[in-house]
Write a protein that holds these residues in place. Structure first.
Motif, PDB file in Angstrom:
ATOM      1  N   SER A   1       7.971 -43.899  24.449  1.00  0.00           N
ATOM      2  CA  SER A   1       7.458 -45.075  24.416  1.00  0.00           C
ATOM      3  C   SER A   1       7.953 -45.579  22.777  1.00  0.00           C
ATOM      4  N   LEU A   2       8.928 -44.635  22.091  1.00  0.00           N
ATOM      5  CA  LEU A   2       9.090 -45.079  20.755  1.00  0.00           C
ATOM      6  C   LEU A   2      10.336 -46.077  20.751  1.00  0.00           C
ATOM      7  N   PRO A   3      10.538 -46.753  19.805  1.00  0.00           N
ATOM      8  CA  PRO A   3      11.475 -47.884  19.690  1.00  0.00           C
ATOM      9  C   PRO A   3      12.881 -47.283  19.754  1.00  0.00           C
ATOM     10  N   LEU A   4      13.907 -47.869  20.403  1.00  0.00           N
ATOM     11  CA  LEU A   4      15.052 -47.404  20.678  1.00  0.00           C
ATOM     12  C   LEU A   4      16.038 -47.559  19.478  1.00  0.00           C
ATOM     13  N   TYR A   5      15.547 -48.294  18.505  1.00  0.00           N
ATOM     14  CA  TYR A   5      16.279 -48.680  17.471  1.00  0.00           C
ATOM     15  C   TYR A   5      15.929 -47.381  16.089  1.00  0.00           C
ATOM     16  N   HIS A   6      15.120 -46.370  16.793  1.00  0.00           N
ATOM     17  CA  HIS A   6      15.091 -45.337  15.765  1.00  0.00           C
ATOM     18  C   HIS A   6      15.753 -44.104  16.270  1.00  0.00           C
TER      19      HIS A   6
ATOM     20  N   VAL B   1       7.814 -34.275  29.879  1.00  0.00           N
ATOM     21  CA  VAL B   1       7.862 -34.014  28.255  1.00  0.00           C
ATOM     22  C   VAL B   1       7.535 -35.578  27.921  1.00  0.00           C
ATOM     23  N   ILE B   2       6.810 -35.446  26.806  1.00  0.00           N
ATOM     24  CA  ILE B   2       6.503 -36.750  25.994  1.00  0.00           C
ATOM     25  C   ILE B   2       6.975 -36.556  24.702  1.00  0.00           C
ATOM     26  N   GLN B   3       7.267 -37.855  24.120  1.00  0.00           N
ATOM     27  CA  GLN B   3       7.500 -38.165  22.679  1.00  0.00           C
ATOM     28  C   GLN B   3       6.490 -38.661  21.842  1.00  0.00           C
ATOM     29  N   TYR B   4       6.351 -38.591  20.791  1.00  0.00           N
ATOM     30  CA  TYR B   4       5.295 -38.725  19.776  1.00  0.00           C
ATOM     31  C   TYR B   4       5.682 -38.893  18.487  1.00  0.00           C
ATOM     32  N   ILE B   5       4.799 -39.802  17.929  1.00  0.00           N
ATOM     33  CA  ILE B   5       4.987 -39.757  16.165  1.00  0.00           C
ATOM     34  C   ILE B   5       3.521 -39.432  16.043  1.00  0.00           C
TER      35      ILE B   5
ATOM     36  N   MET C   1       7.105 -33.619  22.210  1.00  0.00           N
ATOM     37  CA  MET C   1       8.338 -33.470  21.031  1.00  0.00           C
ATOM     38  C   MET C   1       8.132 -34.667  20.203  1.00  0.00           C
ATOM     39  N   GLY C   2       8.079 -34.238  19.043  1.00  0.00           N
ATOM     40  CA  GLY C   2       7.877 -35.571  17.982  1.00  0.00           C
ATOM     41  C   GLY C   2       7.803 -34.775  16.513  1.00  0.00           C
ATOM     42  N   ASN C   3       7.380 -35.530  15.684  1.00  0.00           N
ATOM     43  CA  ASN C   3       7.178 -35.226  14.215  1.00  0.00           C
ATOM     44  C   ASN C   3       5.813 -36.086  14.051  1.00  0.00           C
TER      45      ASN C   3
ATOM     46  N   VAL D   1       4.014 -27.788  21.618  1.00  0.00           N
ATOM     47  CA  VAL D   1       4.198 -28.812  20.969  1.00  0.00           C
ATOM     48  C   VAL D   1       5.583 -28.623  19.934  1.00  0.00           C
ATOM     49  N   ALA D   2       6.561 -29.419  20.230  1.00  0.00           N
ATOM     50  CA  ALA D   2       7.938 -29.170  19.712  1.00  0.00           C
ATOM     51  C   ALA D   2       8.081 -30.271  18.586  1.00  0.00           C
ATOM     52  N   GLU D   3       7.390 -29.586  17.222  1.00  0.00           N
ATOM     53  CA  GLU D   3       7.462 -30.681  16.031  1.00  0.00           C
ATOM     54  C   GLU D   3       8.674 -30.257  15.426  1.00  0.00           C
TER      55      GLU D   3
END
Length: 647
Positions: free
Chosen positions: A286-291, A331-335, A360-362, A381-383
């Protein structure tokens, strides 16, 4: 037999060491080593050897793969072609908003259609096309299809408006622009200032007949009629430019970071191998694809490793876990902000009935790390830490709570990075008598730097389109005289075992809602809206919230300051994450003798109304307006009783 007899005849008083000198020397040396602190290295080695060996294997594997791809002159599109041949009928991209499911064969065909359309426009090697649309599978097909014929995409943040939008399109040198119809109004506002020769294409269904539509061709029927056969292969290689991702910096406007094919591969490959991803994983993105996080770390797993990626156009805390259950995501992505938003939601059955095993995120704060993993039953958590352009990315491969990565203490040359000692007031590097930078001791905050070696695929630094911006990120005489290193500008701290923890960002930026906000850019915009008034923009800390919230100190001058009119203008000129959450209206903004705005005192006083006689306002998202900060409102904010964002 003779040797055995001699040893057997030795008396206890004579001892073995007295007859075997090298054993005595070894024992003495070991005793001296331990007595002088060597035991600490042994302790560190025992604690970290498994972690470091695992990462060493990943580094060697990725480096070997990159060298092979360099030799073969591979590109990301050519590697995707191999993936698509392996999994032709497997879902590649799933769009939550439309329900579309693109198989790898379908995605490859759409990329080919884009390639033939681009060639029909006369675009080829080295040309640039700006992509200004929301997160959806078509965006991936567009930049991939362009890359197949050597055209570079400029991925424009769809939140940008006016001057920021013009700047990003202008610095890319784009010959054309593809925009989503939902952004037609934003394009209309800048159309007269764009290069007259620029060709515009729109895509998507018209949302409202009242939206202004700039003169543009409809891309959708053009792609529908284009051939889906593979185009002639490009002559580009693995270290040539793929696309541009914009990153905020201390110089004001966003900077166009250069992403080459090998960098895209490196980021995605490290994520796959370091975090134990599998080819049958399904990623919820759900993160922007310009990033780079959404487009490289996320979508890259689809293109290079055959994973299915579920694309959500906009993050929603209320539907997050329902989506994960519906699409069987693993797998989920996060900030960091996403994790806090999810924790703020009321409990629902889907948050425990999902199949997610890796987050997975930061930016996941240590304070909510364990609560997040326990409540949502996340096993790993894959930080990681890293910027689009940096050569010193690190990752947390073993789940150390709060760590964004590590630097090996037993194999330091495996990945030549270093935390450099700095003056915390001026952020300048501290050097020794020989002019070299000084490394930090465990527990000492420092600026993260990575040694630059353009011949090493893991050490190269490609920089930005603006050469001056590139040079500002390079520091010399770091490890040895005459060398060069990339300076991240971020302050980290490392513990005794080499685990690294994010501390802060240096320079005129702050991070809010997962975005880097340039204070100089916001200052310039606000000053222009207010008739060139003095404006100081800075980040202020909020209890229990990641990053810093924006605060603007404004010299209001004569007359009444109209908060409502100001907010309306800000909403048109700036993306939502750059809107000042707090305003401070004051007679005069402090400046230095050279007319540089001073912010130290303002940051220290923050938004507490008891610290100043100036009027302070807070942007209440529920009311949609600024309201005066009273003592009661201040307590509600600091005690966490007032929500700062809405779902």
């Amino acid at each position: 037999m003779l040797r055995g007899s001699v040893l057997a005849s030795l008396s206890p008083e004579e001892g073995l060491l007295s007859h075997v000198p090298w054993l005595w020397s070894l024992a003495a040396g070991l005793g001296l080593y331990l007595a002088t602190g060597g035991w600490r290295f042994l302790y560190v080695a025992l604690c970290t050897i498994k972690r470091d060996l695992r990462c060493l294997c990943v580094v060697l594997h990725v480096k070997r793969s990159i060298r092979q791809h360099l030799k073969n002159r591979s590109t990301i599109p050519s590697l995707f072609g191999q993936t698509a041949a392996l999994y032709p009928d497997k879902p590649a991209l799933v769009c939550v908003s439309t329900g579309e499911v693109w198989t790898f064969r379908e995605l490859a065909g759409r990329c080919n259609a884009v390639s033939h359309w681009a060639r029909a426009q006369g675009w080829g090697q080295g040309d640039v096309v700006a992509l200004y649309l929301g997160s959806r599978p078509l965006l991936v097909a567009l930049w991939m299809g362009l890359a197949q014929v050597g055209v570079e995409a400029a991925l424009i943040n769809y939140n940008l408006r006016c001057d920021s939008l013009l700047h990003c399109v202008g610095v890319s040198g784009a010959k054309g622009m593809v925009f989503g119809v939902e952004l037609a109004e934003a394009v209309s506002e800048v159309r007269s200032s764009l290069d007259p020769s620029m060709v515009l294409f729109s895509t998507g269904s018209v949302q409202s007949v009242d939206l202004p539509t700039p003169s543009a061709q409809n891309l959708d029927p053009l792609l529908a009629s284009s051939s889906r056969d593979p185009p002639p292969p490009t002559t580009k290689g693995f270290n040539d430019r793929l696309f541009y991702i914009y990153t905020s910096g201390t110089t004001g406007m966003p900077k166009a970071a250069i992403v080459v094919h090998s960098r895209f591969y490196r980021i995605a490959a490290f994520g796959f191998h370091s975090f134990g991803l599998r080819h049958d994983d399904i990623i919820y993105n759900s993160l922007p694809l310009y990033h780079s996080a959404g487009n490289i770390m996320g979508v890259g797993q689809c293109l290079l490793h055959g994973l299915t990626v579920v694309v959500k156009a906009k993050f929603s805390a209320s539907s997050f876990w329902d989506d994960c259950v519906k699409y069987n995501c693993t797998v989920i992505q996060y900030i960091g902000e996403i994790c806090r938003y999810l924790l703020a939601q009321p409990e629902r059955p889907s948050e425990k009935s999902h199949c997610v095993r890796i987050a997975m995120g930061n930016g996941l704060r240590p304070a909510v790390w364990e609560e997040f993993t326990q409540r949502f039953r996340i096993r790993q958590v894959a930080e990681f830490y890293g910027a689009t352009e940096c050569n010193c990315s690190i990752s947390n491969v073993d789940g150390k709570v709060g760590a964004c990565g590590f630097h090996s203490q037993i194999f330091p040359s495996m990945y030549p990075i270093k935390l450099l000692r700095m003056n915390e007031d001026t952020m300048e590097l501290v050097r020794d008598k020989n002019g070299l930078c000084i490394g930090c001791q465990p527990g000492e905050p420092g600026l993260l730097a990575g040694y630059i070696d353009q011949s090493d695929p893991l050490r190269r630094f490609d920089g930005y389109v603006d050469r001056r911006a590139t040079n500002k990120k390079i520091v010399n005489d770091v490890f040895t005289l005459g060398d060069a290193a990339y300076l991240s500008g971020d302050v980290l701290v490392m513990d005794e075992l080499g685990y690294m923890f994010f501390r802060d960002r240096s320079g005129d930026t702050y991070r809010w809602r997962g975005e880097n906000v340039s204070t100089t850019e916001v200052e310039a915009t606000l000053s222009g809206l207010l008739g060139h008034a003095d404006v100081a923009v800075y980040g202020v800390l909020l209890p229990g919230v990641e990053g810093k919230a924006g605060m603007a100190a404004i010299a209001e001058g004569e007359g009444r300051f109209d908060c409502d009119a100001f907010l309306g203008a800000v909403r048109k000129a700036l993306p939502s994450y750059a809107h000042p959450l707090f305003l401070r209206l004051m007679p005069k903004v402090d400046t230095t003798g050279t007319f540089k705005i001073q912010k130290t005192r303002l940051q220290r006083e923050g938004y507490n109304p008891l610290h100043t006689a100036d009027r302070i306002f807070f942007l209440n998202s529920h009311l949609g307006r600024y309201e005066a900060v009273t003592e009661e409102l201040y307590r509600a904010i600091t005690e966490g009783r007032l929500r700062l964002t809405v779902d």
